[in-house]
Scaffold this motif. Structure first.
Motif, PDB file in Angstrom:
ATOM      1  N   ILE A   1       0.841  -1.206   0.000  1.00  0.00           N
ATOM      2  CA  ILE A   1       0.000   0.000   0.000  1.00  0.00           C
ATOM      3  C   ILE A   1       0.867   1.244   0.000  1.00  0.00           C
ATOM      4  CG2 ILE A   1      -1.732   1.299   1.304  1.00  0.00           C
ATOM      5  CD1 ILE A   1      -2.687  -1.474   2.366  1.00  0.00           C
ATOM      6  N   SER A   2       1.795   1.314   0.947  1.00  0.00           N
ATOM      7  CA  SER A   2       2.690   2.474   1.025  1.00  0.00           C
ATOM      8  C   SER A   2       3.585   2.555  -0.209  1.00  0.00           C
ATOM      9  CB  SER A   2       3.561   2.386   2.277  1.00  0.00           C
ATOM     10  OG  SER A   2       2.778   2.417   3.446  1.00  0.00           O
ATOM     11  N   LEU A   3       4.073   1.406  -0.651  1.00  0.00           N
ATOM     12  CA  LEU A   3       4.957   1.377  -1.816  1.00  0.00           C
ATOM     13  C   LEU A   3       4.227   1.873  -3.058  1.00  0.00           C
ATOM     14  CD1 LEU A   3       7.816   0.557  -2.644  1.00  0.00           C
ATOM     15  CD2 LEU A   3       6.941  -1.733  -3.142  1.00  0.00           C
ATOM     16  N   GLY A   4       2.953   1.519  -3.190  1.00  0.00           N
ATOM     17  CA  GLY A   4       2.178   1.986  -4.340  1.00  0.00           C
ATOM     18  C   GLY A   4       2.019   3.493  -4.358  1.00  0.00           C
ATOM     19  N   VAL A   5       1.768   4.077  -3.186  1.00  0.00           N
ATOM     20  CA  VAL A   5       1.655   5.541  -3.100  1.00  0.00           C
ATOM     21  C   VAL A   5       2.998   6.175  -3.437  1.00  0.00           C
ATOM     22  CG1 VAL A   5       1.166   7.486  -1.588  1.00  0.00           C
ATOM     23  CG2 VAL A   5      -0.208   5.404  -1.404  1.00  0.00           C
ATOM     24  N   HIS A   6       4.066   5.656  -2.858  1.00  0.00           N
ATOM     25  CA  HIS A   6       5.406   6.186  -3.131  1.00  0.00           C
ATOM     26  C   HIS A   6       5.730   6.139  -4.625  1.00  0.00           C
ATOM     27  CE1 HIS A   6       9.711   6.321  -3.646  1.00  0.00           C
ATOM     28  NE2 HIS A   6       9.766   5.011  -3.843  1.00  0.00           N
ATOM     29  N   GLN A   7       5.487   5.007  -5.256  1.00  0.00           N
ATOM     30  CA  GLN A   7       5.837   4.857  -6.672  1.00  0.00           C
ATOM     31  C   GLN A   7       5.029   5.804  -7.547  1.00  0.00           C
ATOM     32  OE1 GLN A   7       5.235   0.622  -7.079  1.00  0.00           O
ATOM     33  NE2 GLN A   7       7.367   0.145  -6.569  1.00  0.00           N
ATOM     34  N   TYR A   8       3.767   5.991  -7.211  1.00  0.00           N
ATOM     35  CA  TYR A   8       2.923   6.913  -7.973  1.00  0.00           C
ATOM     36  C   TYR A   8       3.444   8.344  -7.837  1.00  0.00           C
ATOM     37  CZ  TYR A   8      -1.267   9.442  -9.519  1.00  0.00           C
ATOM     38  OH  TYR A   8      -2.136  10.277 -10.177  1.00  0.00           O
ATOM     39  N   LEU A   9       3.768   8.739  -6.604  1.00  0.00           N
ATOM     40  CA  LEU A   9       4.275  10.087  -6.375  1.00  0.00           C
ATOM     41  C   LEU A   9       5.603  10.301  -7.100  1.00  0.00           C
ATOM     42  CD1 LEU A   9       3.528  10.401  -2.545  1.00  0.00           C
ATOM     43  CD2 LEU A   9       2.224  11.444  -4.413  1.00  0.00           C
ATOM     44  N   ALA A  10       6.470   9.297  -7.038  1.00  0.00           N
ATOM     45  CA  ALA A  10       7.765   9.410  -7.705  1.00  0.00           C
ATOM     46  C   ALA A  10       7.597   9.502  -9.218  1.00  0.00           C
ATOM     47  CB  ALA A  10       8.640   8.210  -7.340  1.00  0.00           C
ATOM     48  N   GLN A  11       6.689   8.715  -9.752  1.00  0.00           N
ATOM     49  CA  GLN A  11       6.446   8.715 -11.202  1.00  0.00           C
ATOM     50  C   GLN A  11       5.970  10.072 -11.691  1.00  0.00           C
ATOM     51  OE1 GLN A  11       3.510   5.832 -12.365  1.00  0.00           O
ATOM     52  NE2 GLN A  11       3.415   6.534 -14.489  1.00  0.00           N
ATOM     53  N   HIS A  12       5.202  10.766 -10.845  1.00  0.00           N
ATOM     54  CA  HIS A  12       4.625  12.038 -11.257  1.00  0.00           C
ATOM     55  C   HIS A  12       5.334  13.243 -10.651  1.00  0.00           C
ATOM     56  CE1 HIS A  12       1.235  10.246 -13.400  1.00  0.00           C
ATOM     57  NE2 HIS A  12       1.185   9.341 -12.439  1.00  0.00           N
ATOM     58  N   GLY A  13       6.481  13.029 -10.054  1.00  0.00           N
ATOM     59  CA  GLY A  13       7.311  14.134  -9.596  1.00  0.00           C
ATOM     60  C   GLY A  13       6.765  14.905  -8.414  1.00  0.00           C
ATOM     61  N   VAL A  14       6.005  14.241  -7.543  1.00  0.00           N
ATOM     62  CA  VAL A  14       5.503  14.898  -6.332  1.00  0.00           C
ATOM     63  C   VAL A  14       6.524  14.679  -5.222  1.00  0.00           C
ATOM     64  CG1 VAL A  14       3.654  15.007  -4.626  1.00  0.00           C
ATOM     65  CG2 VAL A  14       3.113  14.523  -7.023  1.00  0.00           C
ATOM     66  N   PRO A  15       7.154  15.742  -4.715  1.00  0.00           N
ATOM     67  CA  PRO A  15       8.190  15.592  -3.694  1.00  0.00           C
ATOM     68  C   PRO A  15       7.646  14.934  -2.423  1.00  0.00           C
ATOM     69  CG  PRO A  15       8.216  17.808  -4.632  1.00  0.00           C
ATOM     70  CD  PRO A  15       6.956  17.148  -5.104  1.00  0.00           C
ATOM     71  N   HIS A  16       8.406  13.970  -1.911  1.00  0.00           N
ATOM     72  CA  HIS A  16       8.030  13.278  -0.684  1.00  0.00           C
ATOM     73  C   HIS A  16       9.236  12.522  -0.176  1.00  0.00           C
ATOM     74  CE1 HIS A  16       7.706  10.161  -3.748  1.00  0.00           C
ATOM     75  NE2 HIS A  16       7.727   9.242  -2.788  1.00  0.00           N
ATOM     76  N   ILE A  17       9.158  12.041   1.046  1.00  0.00           N
ATOM     77  CA  ILE A  17      10.186  11.177   1.610  1.00  0.00           C
ATOM     78  C   ILE A  17       9.613   9.768   1.725  1.00  0.00           C
ATOM     79  CG2 ILE A  17      11.520  10.621   3.681  1.00  0.00           C
ATOM     80  CD1 ILE A  17      11.887  13.582   4.160  1.00  0.00           C
TER      81      ILE A  17
END
Length: 257
Positions: free
Chosen positions: A215-231
């Motif tokens: 679940i967390s990995l899916g959110v992270h990968q989506y954010l990374a793919q679309h350039g949304v800054p996060h840790i």
């Protein structure tokens, strides 16, 4: 990718002879639920009613209530130690009950539909009842850049759902081992062009051995793919308190700076 140092040895161990914050229980009227509800509140060492503070709302899991962090997570010890080491901005921390229903105790079948709906209903309780109560009774900044929301498991999903849906209220968001209540990434961040400018910090973490890590990995990968800054922080451990205590230690240090 940011290199994140692990928590120092003894970060969650009681220290003698250091200034201490205060943990107390408050009751606030909830128009959402129709009765008074409880929350725990941590005020930092040397708290002053004449000083304005930022605020973190820290949420529990499906099997907990407003006391869960206090009972299992040693937040007052972790925070007091961080303050003593000059690693934390002075802030008020609120531990709500994220199950917004008349009988909000964690008893019986925790997965029954009405109880699951109550976790969704908490968004209204938080925005319309708890935040106004806290701002009326504590010296809190009212601007979004001084307000954070985070939580573990069910509370991690709530933090993403509520925080990203209300970026006019929250600039700092943390999800520790987010549970299946987490909305799909496309629904969490429908406006990919708007979110980056409004987020001061979006923290997503999970234990490597956690059965819910996808679940967390899916959110992270989506954010990374679309350039949304996060840790994104993947750490040793499962779906358990050593992970969440470590997350509080790491996440809290980054707030309001």
């Amino acid at each position: 990718m940011e290199l994140i140092s692990p928590a120092v040895t003894g970060y969650d161990q009681y220290r003698e002879n250091i200034p201490r914050g205060v943990m107390e229980t408050v009751e606030y009227p909830s128009t959402t639920v129709g009765n008074s509800r409880k929350a725990m509140v941590y005020t930092p060492p040397e708290f002053s009613s004449t000083t304005m503070y930022p605020v973190l709302f820290l949420l529990h899991g499906i099997g907990g209530d407003e006391t869960e962090w206090h009972t299992h997570g040693s937040p007052q010890i972790i925070l007091d130690n961080l303050y003593n080491d000059n690693m934390l901005e002075p802030m008020v921390i609120v531990f709500p009950n994220g199950r917004a229903m008349s009988n909000d105790r964690a008893v019986g079948d925790l997965f029954e539909p009405e109880k699951i709906k109550a976790f969704k209903r908490f968004e209204s309780d938080l925005l319309n009842d708890l935040i106004p109560y806290m701002e009326s009774n504590y010296p809190l900044h009212k601007s979004r850049d001084k307000r954070a929301i985070a939580g573990l498991s069910m509370g991690g999903g709530q933090s993403l759902n509520i925080g990203l849906n209300n970026l006019d209220h929250f600039a700092w968001i943390g999800a520790f081992s987010a549970a299946p209540n987490t909305r799909s990434p496309e629904l969490l961040v429908p406006d990919l062009s708007k979110a980056p400018s409004l987020l001061s910090l979006l923290w997503i973490s999970c234990g490597e051995q956690d059965n819910l890590i996808e679940i967390s990995l899916g959110v992270h990968q989506y954010l990374a793919q679309h350039g949304v800054p996060h840790i994104w922080h993947e750490e040793s451990g499962g779906h358990d308190w050593p992970v969440w205590k470590n997350d509080l230690y790491l996440f809290s240090q980054r707030l309001f700076k």
